[in-house]
Scaffold this motif. Structure first.
Motif, short mmCIF file in Angstrom:
data_model
loop_
_atom_site.label_atom_id
_atom_site.label_comp_id
_atom_site.label_asym_id
_atom_site.label_seq_id
_atom_site.Cartn_x
_atom_site.Cartn_y
_atom_site.Cartn_z
N ALA A 183 2.43 10.05 15.59
CA ALA A 183 2.67 8.63 15.84
C ALA A 183 2.35 7.80 14.60
CB ALA A 183 1.85 8.16 17.03
N ILE A 184 1.22 8.10 13.93
CA ILE A 184 0.88 7.39 12.68
C ILE A 184 1.91 7.70 11.61
CG2 ILE A 184 -0.82 7.18 10.83
CD1 ILE A 184 -2.99 7.76 12.87
N GLY A 185 2.33 8.97 11.54
CA GLY A 185 3.32 9.37 10.55
C GLY A 185 4.65 8.68 10.73
N ARG A 186 4.99 8.29 11.97
CA ARG A 186 6.26 7.58 12.20
C ARG A 186 6.26 6.23 11.48
NH1 ARG A 186 5.77 8.43 17.91
NH2 ARG A 186 5.85 6.19 18.23
N ILE A 187 5.10 5.64 11.32
CA ILE A 187 5.02 4.32 10.69
C ILE A 187 5.34 4.43 9.21
CG2 ILE A 187 3.56 2.32 10.22
CD1 ILE A 187 1.89 3.09 12.65
N THR A 188 4.74 5.39 8.53
CA THR A 188 4.92 5.51 7.09
C THR A 188 6.08 6.40 6.70
OG1 THR A 188 3.42 7.41 6.98
CG2 THR A 188 2.43 5.22 6.77
N GLY A 189 6.58 7.19 7.65
CA GLY A 189 7.63 8.16 7.34
C GLY A 189 7.06 9.50 6.93
N GLN B 237 1.32 -7.94 -0.44
CA GLN B 237 0.23 -7.04 -0.09
C GLN B 237 0.77 -5.75 0.53
OE1 GLN B 237 -2.29 -8.23 3.23
NE2 GLN B 237 -4.11 -7.46 2.20
N GLN B 238 1.75 -5.90 1.42
CA GLN B 238 2.31 -4.70 2.05
C GLN B 238 3.14 -3.91 1.07
OE1 GLN B 238 3.81 -5.32 5.98
NE2 GLN B 238 5.20 -3.58 5.91
N MET B 239 3.89 -4.58 0.22
CA MET B 239 4.71 -3.90 -0.77
C MET B 239 3.84 -3.11 -1.75
SD MET B 239 7.74 -5.55 -3.10
CE MET B 239 6.66 -6.16 -4.40
N ASP B 240 2.63 -3.61 -1.99
CA ASP B 240 1.70 -2.93 -2.90
C ASP B 240 0.96 -1.78 -2.24
OD1 ASP B 240 2.41 -4.51 -5.01
OD2 ASP B 240 0.75 -5.93 -4.77
N GLY B 241 1.26 -1.53 -0.95
CA GLY B 241 0.72 -0.34 -0.30
C GLY B 241 -0.53 -0.54 0.53
N ALA B 242 -0.86 -1.79 0.91
CA ALA B 242 -2.09 -2.03 1.68
C ALA B 242 -2.04 -1.31 3.02
CB ALA B 242 -2.30 -3.53 1.89
N LEU B 243 -0.93 -1.45 3.75
CA LEU B 243 -0.81 -0.76 5.03
C LEU B 243 -0.68 0.74 4.84
CD1 LEU B 243 1.48 -3.00 7.28
CD2 LEU B 243 -0.92 -2.45 7.62
N HIS B 244 0.03 1.15 3.82
CA HIS B 244 0.18 2.58 3.53
C HIS B 244 -1.19 3.23 3.37
CE1 HIS B 244 1.47 6.31 1.56
NE2 HIS B 244 0.58 6.03 0.62
N LEU C 172 7.69 3.86 4.28
CA LEU C 172 8.44 2.90 5.08
C LEU C 172 7.76 1.54 5.13
CD1 LEU C 172 9.62 5.06 8.13
CD2 LEU C 172 10.90 4.39 6.09
N THR C 173 6.44 1.51 5.14
CA THR C 173 5.76 0.20 5.18
C THR C 173 5.99 -0.57 3.89
OG1 THR C 173 3.67 1.08 4.32
CG2 THR C 173 3.97 1.13 6.70
N GLU C 174 6.02 0.12 2.77
CA GLU C 174 6.27 -0.55 1.49
C GLU C 174 7.72 -1.02 1.40
OE1 GLU C 174 3.01 2.02 -1.11
OE2 GLU C 174 5.01 2.79 -0.74
N ALA C 175 8.64 -0.23 1.96
CA ALA C 175 10.04 -0.67 2.00
C ALA C 175 10.18 -1.92 2.87
CB ALA C 175 10.92 0.46 2.54
#
Length: 447
Positions: A422-428, A151-158, A128-131
């Motif tokens: 809760a962390i999993g909700r961010i990434t899906g 940066q986020q699309m490349d998976g930095a937050l993931h 979800l963060t990359e989306a």
């Protein structure tokens, strides 16, 4: 996972005034290859190789256009499904006829908004963060926003959130082992190790929550223009905005509410706010304007104090700075205006004339430097970018706090599960099925 084959125009819709030179139509789904074969009446080309084909109406056989087509075989595609791209000329007639031709096949439908990205998520091609990074890249208006979105699309937050989830999962596995296998020869000091791990994770998340860079980039860095009446605050707003955004008048108290302008300041998105003049007043409406001005100044990321060079600006500067919450001398800027009437030469301030523009280049440089310094706070780790992430991490922090103070191992384990969800909700990735694998790997239980 999806039975339907979808299609959509991947480039801007051409208009009479702005026809495109090129247009790209994308298809995704189990019958994307069938669609390509039927609109070209040729077999599928080698995957990932552009070839020249004539696009035909499948009903009449009429030629629509001659363009490049490319076939992508699953699962090595953006969505994880078979995909096709048609690269055609961008005129309205060509695009309309090509879309109609695909519709005439009978087994394709127009994609819903965001459906290509949704399918990529469903097939595990992105989280979800990359989306969200893709959406931010499309909406980016400044170079800084573009860099953050990439940066986020490349998976930095993931990667960051998955690292935290891995640490939490390991701690939970240790707790579960202590609960389910009390008679096994588990390592000594396991409880202390888990507490240290939870406390460390909590500290990392707390630092991430304090970092406002990402939200500032998405929404714009907040800059408040403050100062006494008739100092030239509205004139400065108009000068920076290059338009008449605020009313300028010699009558004191003209500005009574906050007026906002969105700007690109050296690549940084900013929200520039003109506020009411700061002074004592018996007028109820002006009093409310002054209250809002002080509140906006306190909440802003940066403050620009505008003073009148023809008055006692030094005394006013000291009084206003003393009364302004969160004033930061290293970043906030003092501007002395109307220097065409009363020249000023004092270090540390910007001498400006809003009527002639003298001093504007120096002010812009100072603003860009202050904006960059604000955006560098916490630099290194990828910044938190959305309120959705913040809400989930706040829930995670609360669960970790309860886990640290839980009187029983079972209660601590349950709170740690909630933190991981809760962390999993961010990434899906709301899944705990790896838990047993970690238990067996760490403790070799059952051997």
């Amino acid at each position: 996972m999806n039975d339907a084959t979808i299609y959509a125009l991947g480039t801007a819709t051409p208009t009479r005034a702005h026809p495109g030179a090129l247009a790209v139509i994308r298809l995704s789904g189990p019958r994307a290859g069938d669609a390509l074969e039927q609109v070209t009446r040729k077999s599928l080309p080698t995957p990932r190789r552009l070839v020249l084909r004539t696009i035909l109406d499948p009903v009449s056989g009429e030629a629509i256009d001659k363009g490049l087509v490319v076939w992508f075989a699953a699962p090595n595609t953006e969505t994880g499904e078979p995909m096709v791209e048609l690269h055609l000329h961008g005129g309205r007639a060509v695009v309309g006829a090509a879309l109609d031709a695909i519709a005439h096949l009978g087994f394709c439908r127009l994609a819903e908004p965001g459906e290509f990205t949704r399918r990529a998520f469903e097939y595990g091609k992105l989280d979800l963060t990359e989306a969200e990074g893709i959406a931010d890249l499309v909406a980016a208006e400044t170079s800084a926003q573009r860099r953050q979105a990439l940066q986020q699309m490349d998976g930095a937050l993931h990667r960051l959130y998955e690292e935290w989830r891995g640490k939490g999962l390991r701690a939970l596995a240790h707790l579960e082992a202590a609960i389910d296998f009390p008679d096994e020869d588990l390592p000594e000091g396991l409880a202390d190790e888990v507490r240290v791990a939870i406390a460390g994770l909590q500290a990392e998340i707390a630092a991430h929550l304090e970092d406002r860079r990402g939200e500032r980039l998405r929404d714009g860095l907040s800059i408040a223009i403050i100062g006494p009446p008739n100092a030239g605050k509205s004139s400065l707003l108009n000068l920076l905005a290059r338009r008449e955004a605020a009313i300028v008048s010699e009558t004191a108290g003209t500005t009574r509410d906050v007026i906002e302008v969105h700007l690109d300041l050296g690549g940084w998105p900013v929200v520039l706010a003109d506020t009411a003049g700061l002074r004592d007043s018996t007028d109820a409406i002006e009093q409310e304007g002054v209250r809002r001005a002080r509140a906006r100044a306190a909440a802003a990321d940066l403050r620009v104090l505008v003073l009148d060079a023809s008055g006692d600006w030094r005394a006013e500067m000291q009084a206003i700075i003393a009364a302004t919450e969160h004033w930061t001398p290293a970043r906030d800027i003092v501007v002395v205006n109307k220097t065409d009437l009363a020249p000023v030469a004092t270090s540390g301030i910007v001498a400006l004339s809003t009527t002639g523009g003298a001093g504007l280049p120096e002010l812009l440089t100072r603003l860009e430097q202050s904006a960059e310094a604000s955006m560098q706070d916490g630099a290194g780790a990828p910044p938190l970018t959305r309120a959705r992430h913040r809400e989930a991490l706040v829930d995670c922090q609360a669960a970790l706090e309860r886990a640290l103070g839980a009187p029983e191992v079972a209660l601590a384990a349950e709170d740690l599960r909630l933190a991981l969800r809760a962390i999993g909700r961010i990434t899906g990735a709301v899944r705990l099925d790896e838990l047993l694998d970690v238990i067996f790997r760490d403790f070799c239980i059952g051997k």
